[in-house]
Design a protein around this motif. Structure first.
Motif, PDB file in Angstrom:
ATOM      1  N   ILE A 103      44.848  38.592  41.134  1.00 32.87           N
ATOM      2  CA  ILE A 103      44.180  38.467  42.432  1.00 32.87           C
ATOM      3  C   ILE A 103      43.600  39.809  42.867  1.00 32.87           C
ATOM      4  O   ILE A 103      42.447  39.899  43.310  1.00 32.87           O
ATOM      5  N   VAL A 104      44.399  40.876  42.724  1.00 38.82           N
ATOM      6  CA  VAL A 104      43.920  42.208  43.083  1.00 38.82           C
ATOM      7  C   VAL A 104      42.719  42.600  42.221  1.00 38.82           C
ATOM      8  O   VAL A 104      41.737  43.168  42.705  1.00 38.82           O
ATOM      9  N   GLY A 105      42.789  42.284  40.919  1.00 36.52           N
ATOM     10  CA  GLY A 105      41.681  42.606  40.022  1.00 36.52           C
ATOM     11  C   GLY A 105      40.396  41.886  40.415  1.00 36.52           C
ATOM     12  O   GLY A 105      39.317  42.487  40.420  1.00 36.52           O
ATOM     13  N   VAL A 106      40.502  40.602  40.760  1.00 34.54           N
ATOM     14  CA  VAL A 106      39.320  39.833  41.153  1.00 34.54           C
ATOM     15  C   VAL A 106      38.727  40.385  42.446  1.00 34.54           C
ATOM     16  O   VAL A 106      37.508  40.554  42.570  1.00 34.54           O
ATOM     17  N   LEU A 107      39.601  40.679  43.420  1.00 35.97           N
ATOM     18  CA  LEU A 107      39.113  41.183  44.698  1.00 35.97           C
ATOM     19  C   LEU A 107      38.489  42.567  44.547  1.00 35.97           C
ATOM     20  O   LEU A 107      37.427  42.849  45.120  1.00 35.97           O
ATOM     21  N   GLY A 134      54.982  32.345  42.735  1.00 34.35           N
ATOM     22  CA  GLY A 134      53.779  32.186  41.915  1.00 34.35           C
ATOM     23  C   GLY A 134      52.703  33.188  42.281  1.00 34.35           C
ATOM     24  O   GLY A 134      52.078  33.793  41.406  1.00 34.35           O
ATOM     25  N   LEU A 135      52.490  33.385  43.602  1.00 36.69           N
ATOM     26  CA  LEU A 135      51.499  34.365  44.045  1.00 36.69           C
ATOM     27  C   LEU A 135      51.891  35.784  43.626  1.00 36.69           C
ATOM     28  O   LEU A 135      51.025  36.604  43.306  1.00 36.69           O
ATOM     29  N   LEU A 136      53.205  36.057  43.635  1.00 32.51           N
ATOM     30  CA  LEU A 136      53.669  37.378  43.216  1.00 32.51           C
ATOM     31  C   LEU A 136      53.349  37.619  41.741  1.00 32.51           C
ATOM     32  O   LEU A 136      52.891  38.706  41.368  1.00 32.51           O
ATOM     33  N   PHE A 137      53.519  36.595  40.908  1.00 30.93           N
ATOM     34  CA  PHE A 137      53.271  36.750  39.478  1.00 30.93           C
ATOM     35  C   PHE A 137      51.778  36.918  39.175  1.00 30.93           C
ATOM     36  O   PHE A 137      51.412  37.646  38.249  1.00 30.93           O
ATOM     37  N   ILE A 138      50.940  36.253  39.941  1.00 31.68           N
ATOM     38  CA  ILE A 138      49.499  36.342  39.664  1.00 31.68           C
ATOM     39  C   ILE A 138      48.819  37.388  40.541  1.00 31.68           C
ATOM     40  O   ILE A 138      47.595  37.517  40.495  1.00 31.68           O
ATOM     41  N   THR A 169      35.564  42.322  41.206  1.00 30.23           N
ATOM     42  CA  THR A 169      34.555  41.260  41.144  1.00 30.23           C
ATOM     43  C   THR A 169      33.971  40.967  42.525  1.00 30.23           C
ATOM     44  O   THR A 169      32.767  41.114  42.744  1.00 30.23           O
ATOM     45  N   LEU A 170      34.827  40.566  43.454  1.00 33.48           N
ATOM     46  CA  LEU A 170      34.331  40.149  44.769  1.00 33.48           C
ATOM     47  C   LEU A 170      33.783  41.333  45.567  1.00 33.48           C
ATOM     48  O   LEU A 170      32.674  41.266  46.108  1.00 33.48           O
ATOM     49  N   PHE A 171      34.542  42.426  45.637  1.00 34.22           N
ATOM     50  CA  PHE A 171      34.078  43.578  46.418  1.00 34.22           C
ATOM     51  C   PHE A 171      32.778  44.168  45.864  1.00 34.22           C
ATOM     52  O   PHE A 171      31.832  44.413  46.631  1.00 34.22           O
ATOM     53  N   PRO A 172      32.667  44.419  44.532  1.00 40.69           N
ATOM     54  CA  PRO A 172      31.380  44.932  44.021  1.00 40.69           C
ATOM     55  C   PRO A 172      30.212  43.991  44.295  1.00 40.69           C
ATOM     56  O   PRO A 172      29.091  44.450  44.550  1.00 40.69           O
TER      57      PRO A 172
END
Length: 306
Positions: free
Chosen positions: A30-34, A22-26, A37-40
């Motif tokens: 996750i990379v996009g959010v980190l 499941g983590l592999l599919f999403i 979103t989160l890093f900026p």
């Protein structure tokens, strides 16, 4: 039938395998959010505490950027313009979107054509729509002034005053009501027909059915659209940058908060100060969403028993 032994956190080896898959599919999400979103967000908070031009190393500045905001009259003007826009554009937009949804929900043969026509304006990018309105409102050859001239109204320069340009930008925003209308339409399609049938048997008219059945059951959708609309209003930028002859004009009448943030970052090379403006805007957006959620407990209905 044998069961897998429970391991750490109460998960079996099969559960761990499913979790990894499941983590592999999403993982792209996750990379996009980190990354986006989160890093900026974290980086903006750090930069807001520095003096940074983008060309040299950031220098620690403490909370000076934040204290400066309270004495900067341009920040007050831009915040007031944004608030003025939100107070008028958000409720008008919601009412227009609801009216469009009700029109789209009519059971007529050509309804799919009507839905397409009503939704199409919301597909036009804001920057293109801004240029269209500049031409339409031109006092010399604009179609709107030509139309008003048929009734003896002299040509008007709608973009020459602060109040006038705010009214124009609020009017422009309503052409994007198709997005919210589609969400309202989905909510209308989820209202049980049995409720309307029962109301008709009890003698309720169309107005009574709308206010006693349709609106209460649309309140979750109304809440969603209201939060989206407030969020978009706080970030209004493109019309204030393109429509006036100079960005934010005339007389700072269309200088919205995001435009002021942009100019500080990219025109004046004050990235630290712009980051502080962005952090405050983020906090205000979260606070507004929280306030709307708190107030929604009094008027939002999440279910109905049929």
């Amino acid at each position: 039938m044998a069961h897998d032994a429970t391991g750490r956190f109460g998960l079996t080896p099969r559960d761990w395998r499913n979790l990894r898959r499941g983590l592999l599919f999403i993982s792209p999400w996750i990379v996009g959010v980190l990354a986006f979103t989160l890093f900026p967000l974290v980086y903006s908070i750090i930069i807001s505490l520095t003096r940074y031009t983008g060309f040299s190393k950031p220098k620690w500045y403490g909370v000076h950027n934040y204290t400066r905001m309270f004495t900067d009259p341009i920040v007050g003007t831009s915040a007031l313009n944004t608030m003025w826009y939100a107070v008028f554009a958000v409720p008008i937009g919601i009412l227009i979107a609801l009216a469009l949804a009700l029109a789209m929900n009519r059971r007529v043969r050509e309804v799919s054509v009507y839905r397409t026509i009503l939704y199409m304006p919301s597909l036009i990018p804001q920057f293109a729509f801004s240029f269209i309105f500049i031409v339409l409102l031109n006092p010399g050859y604009g179609v709107i002034n030509k139309f008003l001239g048929l009734f003896g109204v002299p040509a008007q320069d709608f973009l020459s005053s602060g109040a006038g340009i705010k009214g124009v930008i609020i009017g422009m925003a309503q052409f994007a009501a198709g997005n919210a209308a589609l969400i309202f339409l989905a909510g209308l399609n989820n209202v049980p027909e049995t409720l309307y049938d029962a109301a008709k048997i009890d003698g309720a008219g169309a107005v009574a059915r709308f206010f006693r059945i349709t609106m209460p059951l649309l309140t979750p959708v109304l809440l969603f659209n209201a939060i989206n609309a407030v969020n978009q209003a706080l970030q209004i930028f493109t019309p204030g940058y393109i429509v006036p002859s100079t960005p934010g004009g005339p007389n700072n009448g269309s200088l919205f908060y995001m435009l002021n943030l942009y100019e500080n970052a990219f025109s004046y090379a004050q990235l630290g100060y712009a980051s502080a403006l962005a952090v405050v805007l983020f906090v205000v957006g979260i606070a507004m969403a929280y306030l709307i959620f708190r107030l929604s407990r009094r008027w939002v209905h999440y279910g109905v028993e049929v």
